[in-house]
Design an enzyme around this catalytic site. Structure first.
Site, PDB file in Angstrom:
ATOM      1  N   SER A  55       1.845  25.528   6.344  1.00 58.49           N
ATOM      2  CA  SER A  55       2.469  24.249   6.693  1.00 58.49           C
ATOM      3  C   SER A  55       1.389  23.226   7.013  1.00 58.49           C
ATOM      4  O   SER A  55       0.509  23.004   6.179  1.00 58.49           O
ATOM      5  CB  SER A  55       3.469  24.451   7.837  1.00 58.49           C
ATOM      6  OG  SER A  55       4.335  23.353   7.950  1.00 58.49           O
TER       7      SER A  55
ATOM      8  N   ASP B 270      12.045  26.318  -0.178  1.00 64.32           N
ATOM      9  CA  ASP B 270      11.514  25.683   1.027  1.00 64.32           C
ATOM     10  C   ASP B 270      12.058  24.263   1.089  1.00 64.32           C
ATOM     11  O   ASP B 270      11.621  23.384   0.356  1.00 64.32           O
ATOM     12  CB  ASP B 270       9.982  25.669   0.967  1.00 64.32           C
ATOM     13  CG  ASP B 270       9.345  25.145   2.247  1.00 64.32           C
ATOM     14  OD1 ASP B 270      10.068  24.573   3.087  1.00 64.32           O
ATOM     15  OD2 ASP B 270       8.121  25.310   2.400  1.00 64.32           O
TER      16      ASP B 270
ATOM     17  N   HIS C 234      10.591  28.362   4.113  1.00 66.80           N
ATOM     18  CA  HIS C 234       9.302  27.793   4.495  1.00 66.80           C
ATOM     19  C   HIS C 234       8.318  28.869   4.948  1.00 66.80           C
ATOM     20  O   HIS C 234       8.642  29.736   5.753  1.00 66.80           O
ATOM     21  CB  HIS C 234       9.508  26.785   5.617  1.00 66.80           C
ATOM     22  CG  HIS C 234       8.277  26.028   5.987  1.00 66.80           C
ATOM     23  ND1 HIS C 234       7.499  25.356   5.060  1.00 66.80           N
ATOM     24  CD2 HIS C 234       7.674  25.832   7.187  1.00 66.80           C
ATOM     25  CE1 HIS C 234       6.495  24.769   5.676  1.00 66.80           C
ATOM     26  NE2 HIS C 234       6.566  25.049   6.963  1.00 66.80           N
TER      27      HIS C 234
END
Length: 649
Positions: free
Chosen positions: A253, A369, A400
């Site tokens: 991320s 995601d 994710h």
């Protein structure tokens, strides 16, 4: 350590004490022949030092631990495995920028974890480096810092709440992420906090230049080109004498974004990166084709919200940072009224800065995601391939996050950090996890999209307020159908509904064979709105909808897309819609690689406000779709022939 080494270490300490204060040895001798015994002691001490030093050095040299490789992968080395013997320390690396306005170059807080052999045996090792804005804590009450989404398009509220982050963590600890995986395999693991977070100086800019230059400075320090110090101000110099000057980066991320940010500087020594679900463009994260669109699960978030969320740095610098970054640069640049692409967003798009990049890229993401959407990785992957950078792509079918299998990561770092010729550059370039497979068991492919996929264009045939049809033939009967916006109904409810006025949906025949979609679907849509602005949302779904508890993430939503009809002509300049006039716009849905099983129908659903992703204007806006001038193009393995066979033609 060998027991005799410990004996001689103790002997060294004893002799050293005797050299400093010989009388301690004779504290119980009543000073008998004190002077003569001191002379004898010094002679004995000299002999012992020479002998023990020589023996100790020999013992060390014959028992040095080194990295071990099998089948092209770094193996766990017993001598590197004990956390109790790892060396941990922290420092501050000086950068080339000052973003907190104190007139001094910002320094980044860095922590190091390394095998003890790097200190006592002269061993040098490559570095795996992880940097993040999250290590020192984040804002606690997310709901209060989000923008209110209940407003008309183009008329956002003027303010929101700005909570303070309470910094957490104690020196020298920053994070344990990746340490247990890589230190035993012969790497040094380094962590740093991003500018304006934790004990790092500066201001958080969420994609600004300093977020690229900060990790560059740390890599420069690891390669002997930048200064490090024991304190945030002043302090003694610290050198990375234990580094080979070869660095790899990874993270997930935001932590996966920063390796790419560092790589775009072209910094020497950064040999390989493995970004996982990275945000490669803050425009693509907070906007879609001109539309203000929120990341999944974070309704109301915008770039200034993320700024507040991570701002855990020096409390005395926060007012300056808020005024210069959040309340000036961001408020003037992010443009929540139109959602247009501008210089502010262009500067935070790493695709625009890739020219200097040289680091070998193993990109990882998920096709489902809906936070950091799969386009983020695909756009960078394509450019890296075009640039001739060693590149591999790993996609799985989950949500994710989700690293590639350790074997893939290990081979990547072994090749580019240790320099072991394991032929990884000739491994399959693309790995995709199939729908029923474990995430750690991907299938290899020659390319993405699949080389055998080709475009199939499907046209819309009427059926509202029920369900219309998708066909390969176009019937030029000048048909229009209308939906009424109402954010009260979420997308899944609209997809399942047999009849509703709040969406239009068009279905293929029931599939007689599986269909494999691989690539980026594209929609061309011609519409008119009853107001000067409207949300536009598009879902590609698989029906019947699976509501069972064990439903997989791939069972229902194939892919999605959003757009602002006001940007039909230009992404950088929107214009109000004339109610009743028709406009045509073409845009991509999110990339996908998915097998739709036989027995299902593929559905194209068109609606306005997406309750999970867009602002919520007052219900009632009407969108009228010109069916003859609207189509969806799907990349399908085997092209039109495969589609018609599956559709029972």
């Amino acid at each position: 350590m060998h027991k005799y080494q410990l004996i001689f270490l103790n002997l060294h300490g004893f002799v050293a004490q005797a050299l400093i204060n010989p009388s301690v040895i004779f504290s119980h001798t009543n000073n008998y022949n004190h002077t003569i015994m001191q002379k004898q002691l010094f002679i004995t001490t000299f002999i012992v030092l020479v002998f023990s030093g020589t023996w100790f050095a020999h013992a060390q040299s014959t028992e040095k631990a080194v990295p071990i490789f099998e089948n092209g992968e770094a193996q766990v080395v017993k001598e590197f495995e004990d956390p109790g013997r790892w060396i941990r320390h922290d420092l501050w690396v000086e950068t080339t920028f000052d973003t907190d306005g104190d007139g001094k170059p910002d320094r980044m807080h860095v922590s190091v974890t390394r095998p003890y052999q790097t200190k006592y045996q002269g061993l040098k090792l490559p570095v795996i480096y992880v940097t993040s804005p999250y290590f020192a804590g984040v804002a606690s009450n997310i709901d209060e810092i989000m923008w209110d989404v209940r407003h008309e398009i183009g008329s956002p509220p003027e303010s929101r709440t700005h909570p303070e982050v309470i910094r957490t963590g104690d020196r020298p600890f920053i994070s344990d992420a990746h340490i247990n995986t890589w230190v035993p395999r012969g790497y040094i693991v380094v962590h740093s906090s991003s500018p304006g977070t934790g004990l790092s100086q500066g201001a958080p800019t969420v994609g600004g230049e300093n977020e690229s230059l900060a990790p560059k400075a740390v890599i420069d320090w690891l390669c002997g080109r930048a200064p490090g110090y024991t304190k945030p101000y002043g302090g003694e110099p610290v050198e990375a004498y234990w580094s080979t000057g070869k660095v790899g980066m990874t993270g997930t991320s935001y932590n996966g974004t920063l390796p790419l940010a560092a790589a775009t500087t072209g910094v020497e020594g950064l040999k390989a990166i493995i970004p996982v679900a990275p945000n490669t463009s803050y425009y693509h994260y907070y906007r879609s084709n001109g539309l203000v669109r929120f990341p999944g699960g974070y309704l109301g978030e915008d770039i200034d919200v993320l700024y507040d969320f991570i701002h855990s740095g020096d409390e005395s610098k926060r007012a300056y940072n808020n005024a210069t970054v959040r309340d000036t640069e961001m408020m003037q640049g992010m443009d929540r009224e139109t959602g247009d692409y501008n210089d502010f967003w262009a500067g935070r798009d790493y695709l625009n800065h890739m020219e200097p990049m040289r680091a070998a890229l193993l990109m990882a993401h998920a096709f489902n995601d809906w936070n950091v959407m799969p386009e983020h990785s695909y756009r960078i992957y394509k450019e890296a391939l075009a640039m001739g950078i060693p590149t591999q792509l790993y996609y799985h079918q989950g949500g994710h996050g989700g690293e590639p299998p350790l074997q893939m990561m290990n081979r990547w770092f072994t090749r580019y950090l240790h320099g072991v010729e394991n032929d990884v550059e000739n491994d399959p370039p693309v790995w995709i996890v199939r729908e029923n497979d474990d995430r750690l068991d991907p299938t290899p492919y020659e390319a993405y999209p699949h080389p055998e996929s080709s475009d199939v264009t499907l046209h819309l045939h009427p059926g509202a307020p029920g369900r219309g049809h998708l066909k390969t033939v176009k019937e030029n009967n000048q048909t229009t159908e209308t939906l009424t916006d109402n954010y009260s109904f979420d997308g899944s409810s609209l997809a399942k509904a047999e009849i509703t006025d709040h969406r239009l949906i068009y279905l293929t025949p029931e599939l007689q064979e599986d269909i494999h979609i691989s690539g980026v679907p594209e929609i061309t849509i011609t519409l008119a709105a009853s107001k000067t602005a409207a949300n536009l949302s598009v879902w590609l779904v698989s029906l019947p909808w699976n509501d069972r508890r064990n439903a997989r993430i791939t069972d229902n939503i194939i892919t999605r897309g959003w757009a602002d009809p006001r940007n039909y002509r230009s992404l950088t300049e929107s214009e109000p819609l004339v109610p009743g006039d028709f406009y045509t716009l073409t845009f991509d849905l999110q990339p996908d690689d998915q097998i739709i099983p036989k027995g299902q129908q593929i559905g194209l659903m068109i609606f306005s406000s997406d309750k999970e992703f867009t602002v919520w204007p007052e219900p009632g806006t009407e969108l009228t779709i010109d069916l003859d001038a609207t189509s969806i193009t799907l990349p399908i393995l085997g092209g039109i022939e495969a589609y018609e066979h599956a559709a029972g033609k």
